[in-house]
Design a protein around this motif. Structure first.
Motif, mmCIF file in Angstrom:
data_model
loop_
_atom_site.group_PDB
_atom_site.id
_atom_site.type_symbol
_atom_site.label_atom_id
_atom_site.label_comp_id
_atom_site.label_asym_id
_atom_site.label_seq_id
_atom_site.Cartn_x
_atom_site.Cartn_y
_atom_site.Cartn_z
ATOM 1 N N ARG A 1 35.944 28.704 36.731
ATOM 2 C CA ARG A 1 35.265 29.268 35.576
ATOM 3 C C ARG A 1 33.923 29.758 36.100
ATOM 4 O O ARG A 1 33.151 28.999 36.697
ATOM 5 C CB ARG A 1 35.053 28.197 34.506
ATOM 6 C CG ARG A 1 34.398 28.731 33.254
ATOM 7 C CD ARG A 1 35.364 28.815 32.123
ATOM 8 N NE ARG A 1 34.741 29.446 30.952
ATOM 9 C CZ ARG A 1 35.422 30.070 30.031
ATOM 10 N NH1 ARG A 1 36.735 30.168 30.141
ATOM 11 N NH2 ARG A 1 34.818 30.621 28.989
ATOM 12 N N THR A 2 33.633 31.029 35.935
ATOM 13 C CA THR A 2 32.455 31.632 36.567
ATOM 14 C C THR A 2 31.158 30.911 36.197
ATOM 15 O O THR A 2 30.257 30.776 37.034
ATOM 16 C CB THR A 2 32.355 33.119 36.186
ATOM 17 O OG1 THR A 2 33.556 33.788 36.594
ATOM 18 C CG2 THR A 2 31.169 33.781 36.853
ATOM 19 N N SER A 3 31.063 30.441 34.999
ATOM 20 C CA SER A 3 29.835 29.768 34.555
ATOM 21 C C SER A 3 29.520 28.518 35.356
ATOM 22 O O SER A 3 28.390 28.032 35.337
ATOM 23 C CB SER A 3 29.950 29.413 33.070
ATOM 24 O OG SER A 3 31.065 28.559 32.836
ATOM 25 N N PRO B 1 40.798 37.418 40.536
ATOM 26 C CA PRO B 1 40.880 38.060 41.857
ATOM 27 C C PRO B 1 40.682 37.044 42.977
ATOM 28 O O PRO B 1 39.987 36.039 42.806
ATOM 29 C CB PRO B 1 39.725 39.064 41.825
ATOM 30 C CG PRO B 1 38.728 38.459 40.880
ATOM 31 C CD PRO B 1 39.539 37.734 39.836
ATOM 32 N N THR B 2 41.290 37.316 44.105
ATOM 33 C CA THR B 2 41.150 36.414 45.257
ATOM 34 C C THR B 2 40.963 37.222 46.540
ATOM 35 O O THR B 2 41.853 37.304 47.378
ATOM 36 C CB THR B 2 42.387 35.500 45.393
ATOM 37 O OG1 THR B 2 43.577 36.317 45.346
ATOM 38 C CG2 THR B 2 42.436 34.468 44.293
ATOM 39 N N GLN B 3 39.808 37.841 46.654
ATOM 40 C CA GLN B 3 39.458 38.576 47.867
ATOM 41 C C GLN B 3 39.385 37.604 49.044
ATOM 42 O O GLN B 3 39.033 36.443 48.879
ATOM 43 C CB GLN B 3 38.105 39.266 47.669
ATOM 44 C CG GLN B 3 37.724 40.220 48.766
ATOM 45 C CD GLN B 3 38.425 41.554 48.621
ATOM 46 O OE1 GLN B 3 39.432 41.675 47.932
ATOM 47 N NE2 GLN B 3 37.911 42.559 49.273
ATOM 48 N N HIS B 4 39.685 38.088 50.243
ATOM 49 C CA HIS B 4 39.616 37.236 51.432
ATOM 50 C C HIS B 4 38.171 36.818 51.708
ATOM 51 O O HIS B 4 37.327 37.643 52.067
ATOM 52 C CB HIS B 4 40.182 37.952 52.659
ATOM 53 C CG HIS B 4 41.677 38.043 52.649
ATOM 54 N ND1 HIS B 4 42.486 36.946 52.814
ATOM 55 C CD2 HIS B 4 42.502 39.097 52.483
ATOM 56 C CE1 HIS B 4 43.751 37.321 52.763
ATOM 57 N NE2 HIS B 4 43.792 38.629 52.555
ATOM 58 N N MET C 1 34.856 36.786 43.950
ATOM 59 C CA MET C 1 34.773 37.919 43.041
ATOM 60 C C MET C 1 35.131 37.478 41.629
ATOM 61 O O MET C 1 35.896 36.534 41.429
ATOM 62 C CB MET C 1 35.682 39.060 43.509
ATOM 63 C CG MET C 1 35.298 39.620 44.862
ATOM 64 S SD MET C 1 36.157 41.152 45.284
ATOM 65 C CE MET C 1 35.242 42.330 44.290
ATOM 66 N N GLU C 2 34.611 38.201 40.651
ATOM 67 C CA GLU C 2 34.703 37.819 39.237
ATOM 68 C C GLU C 2 35.503 38.840 38.433
ATOM 69 O O GLU C 2 35.391 40.046 38.645
ATOM 70 C CB GLU C 2 33.290 37.699 38.670
ATOM 71 C CG GLU C 2 33.202 37.403 37.192
ATOM 72 C CD GLU C 2 31.774 37.376 36.683
ATOM 73 O OE1 GLU C 2 31.575 37.350 35.451
ATOM 74 O OE2 GLU C 2 30.836 37.417 37.529
ATOM 75 N N TYR C 3 36.323 38.327 37.517
ATOM 76 C CA TYR C 3 37.026 39.178 36.561
ATOM 77 C C TYR C 3 37.054 38.428 35.238
ATOM 78 O O TYR C 3 37.635 37.343 35.133
ATOM 79 C CB TYR C 3 38.457 39.475 37.023
ATOM 80 C CG TYR C 3 39.201 40.450 36.130
ATOM 81 C CD1 TYR C 3 39.137 41.815 36.361
ATOM 82 C CD2 TYR C 3 39.963 39.993 35.054
ATOM 83 C CE1 TYR C 3 39.803 42.713 35.541
ATOM 84 C CE2 TYR C 3 40.639 40.883 34.228
ATOM 85 C CZ TYR C 3 40.559 42.245 34.479
ATOM 86 O OH TYR C 3 41.222 43.131 33.661
ATOM 87 N N GLY C 4 36.407 38.978 34.228
ATOM 88 C CA GLY C 4 36.328 38.278 32.962
ATOM 89 C C GLY C 4 35.553 36.979 33.095
ATOM 90 O O GLY C 4 34.458 36.952 33.659
ATOM 91 N N ASP C 5 36.124 35.900 32.602
ATOM 92 C CA ASP C 5 35.445 34.601 32.625
ATOM 93 C C ASP C 5 35.691 33.804 33.891
ATOM 94 O O ASP C 5 35.159 32.697 34.046
ATOM 95 C CB ASP C 5 35.907 33.750 31.429
ATOM 96 C CG ASP C 5 35.503 34.360 30.098
ATOM 97 O OD1 ASP C 5 34.448 35.027 30.054
ATOM 98 O OD2 ASP C 5 36.243 34.173 29.109
ATOM 99 N N TYR C 6 36.490 34.357 34.813
ATOM 100 C CA TYR C 6 36.902 33.563 35.977
ATOM 101 C C TYR C 6 36.583 34.270 37.287
ATOM 102 O O TYR C 6 36.491 35.498 37.353
ATOM 103 C CB TYR C 6 38.400 33.264 35.895
ATOM 104 C CG TYR C 6 38.776 32.461 34.670
ATOM 105 C CD1 TYR C 6 38.674 31.076 34.653
ATOM 106 C CD2 TYR C 6 39.212 33.110 33.506
ATOM 107 C CE1 TYR C 6 39.000 30.350 33.519
ATOM 108 C CE2 TYR C 6 39.539 32.384 32.361
ATOM 109 C CZ TYR C 6 39.433 31.004 32.383
ATOM 110 O OH TYR C 6 39.741 30.286 31.256
ATOM 111 N N SER C 7 36.411 33.455 38.322
ATOM 112 C CA SER C 7 36.167 33.958 39.673
ATOM 113 C C SER C 7 37.141 33.288 40.627
ATOM 114 O O SER C 7 37.618 32.169 40.377
ATOM 115 C CB SER C 7 34.730 33.657 40.111
ATOM 116 O OG SER C 7 33.793 34.335 39.305
ATOM 117 N N GLY C 8 37.407 33.967 41.730
ATOM 118 C CA GLY C 8 38.332 33.396 42.689
ATOM 119 C C GLY C 8 38.113 33.933 44.085
ATOM 120 O O GLY C 8 37.373 34.898 44.295
#
Length: 404
Positions: free
Chosen positions: A145-147, A110-113, A117-124
């Motif tokens: 990578r969220t970690s 996801p890429t909120q303005h 935000m996180e989805y699964g193992d990744y954030s954007g």
């Protein structure tokens, strides 16, 4: 809000095109009679509460989890530019699973303005920033990578500042509509859109009401609702009260004013593009430039990016050209440089999915996460093949970069 106590005796003075809230002790001779009620009403309160309400009805939940179209043949799902907004991620996940029942490989971020935000193992996140080299506000898609974000305090503080400053644009927009010092801009917007005095008066009344409601509910309104589209939605919520043609013309007029407000919005309070890129790289993040055709110079800025978005529902005129530009740049890169990747972004806004289709903005309503038709368009695939680009390869390569 106690409407009677707050608004008692208040009327809207309409002398020429100057309109402002005044007290009811003005003589009747000094006040031009309005055909639109200027006082805040219970209906205004109801409309405002409805558009800032983030709860979902059973019908809206069903709209979220039900895709517009199932894609049974698509095995590779690449979605690195979409906006969850306030829709719960578990409902979004249900929609994705229903859309792609046979998916094998995926990279969904996801890429909120200006909100991570996180989805699964990744954030954007999609960030607003300022490129001083060519004096334009640009946007970047940053993926992680969220970690790796446990120690991202500086990055998160930068995002918070950017979010707050970007949100302030709503108040600048409303001020341009209601403040007499921007009279020339309203005149220009009126001429550009061909609207008459009736529309301008109506727009100013509604903008003033929205200003008052925002002030009254300042402490309780969800902060992610403070955005320009609140103006459009506040007026849309009243379509049953006014002629459809009036509402439509008002929206056209306000869209023109919004563009002017954006042009006048100072860019110097945004972080520089290079600053966000450096911070993202320090966290092992990836950097993608969305819809570059909206700010062409970024293709020449030599930023440290992983790739460019060559197609987007808002930017689809130069897809083939951009694919070839990336291919040519890759041929001239040094052996130690990573190749630029070709991306496409569906730019889905999930809050559009809860609306009645007859009232939704069609250009946004019919987008869906991971649905990017040019990947399979025979007229585009020739360039994709020559450039060694495809969904499966981009998923594999970009994942490796984020995980490495």
């Amino acid at each position: 809000m106690n409407t009677e106590l707050e608004m008692e005796g208040m009327i809207l003075s309409a002398q020429g095109r100057n309109m402002e809230i005044v007290r009811g002790d003005e003589s009747a001779a000094q006040v031009k009679e309005m055909e639109f009620p200027p006082q805040l009403t219970e209906a205004d309160e109801k409309h405002f509460r409805s558009i800032i309400n983030q709860g979902l009805s059973p019908e809206q939940i069903q709209r979220v989890v039900t895709p517009l179209r199932v894609q049974p043949r698509q095995e590779d799902v690449l979605a690195i530019h979409w906006h969850p907004e306030f829709i719960p991620m578990d409902l979004i996940s249900q929609r994705i699973e229903a859309t792609y029942p046979n998916k094998v490989h995926e990279l969904i971020i996801p890429t909120q303005h200006n909100v991570l935000m996180e989805y699964g193992d990744y954030s954007g996140v999609e960030v607003d920033c300022y490129s001083h080299e060519f004096q334009r506000k640009v946007q970047l898609l940053l993926h992680f990578r969220t970690s790796r974000l446990e120690s991202a305090d500086v990055f998160k503080a930068m995002l918070d500042h950017t979010f707050r400053y970007r949100s302030s644009q709503l108040y600048a927009f409303l001020d341009m509509v209601t403040n007499i010092k921007y009279e020339d801009y309203l005149q220009l917007a009126s001429e550009e859109t061909g609207v008459d005095e009736e529309v301008v008066r109506f727009a100013r009344i509604q903008a003033k009401k929205l200003q008052l409601l925002l002030e009254e509910h300042e402490q309780t309104i969800p902060r992610d609702m403070i955005k320009n589209k609140l103006v459009r939605e506040f007026i849309d919520a009243q379509r049953h009260l006014f002629p459809a043609s009036l509402v439509h013309r008002t929206q056209l007029f306000l869209k023109s004013v919004k563009s002017m407000a954006k042009e006048n919005f100072s860019l110097t309070y945004f972080y520089k593009t290079s600053e966000f890129i450096e911070e993202a790289r320090a966290l092992g993040g990836g950097v993608v430039v969305p819809h570059p055709e909206q700010f062409w110079p970024i293709l020449l800025a030599d930023y440290d990016v992983d790739g460019y978005e060559v197609w987007n529902p808002q930017s689809q005129e130069y897809t083939d050209f951009l694919i070839n530009v990336i291919h040519r740049q890759n041929k001239t890169r040094n052996a130690g440089q990573r190749s630029l990747l070709v991306f496409m972004g569906d730019d889905t806004h999930m809050s559009e999915k809860i609306k009645d289709p007859s009232h939704a903005e069609a250009g946004k309503y019919y987008r869906d996460i991971g649905v990017q038709p040019p990947w399979d368009d025979l007229s585009v695939r020739k360039s994709l093949i020559v450039g060694n680009a495809g969904r499966a390869r981009v998923i594999e390569e970009y994942k490796a970069r984020l995980d490495g």
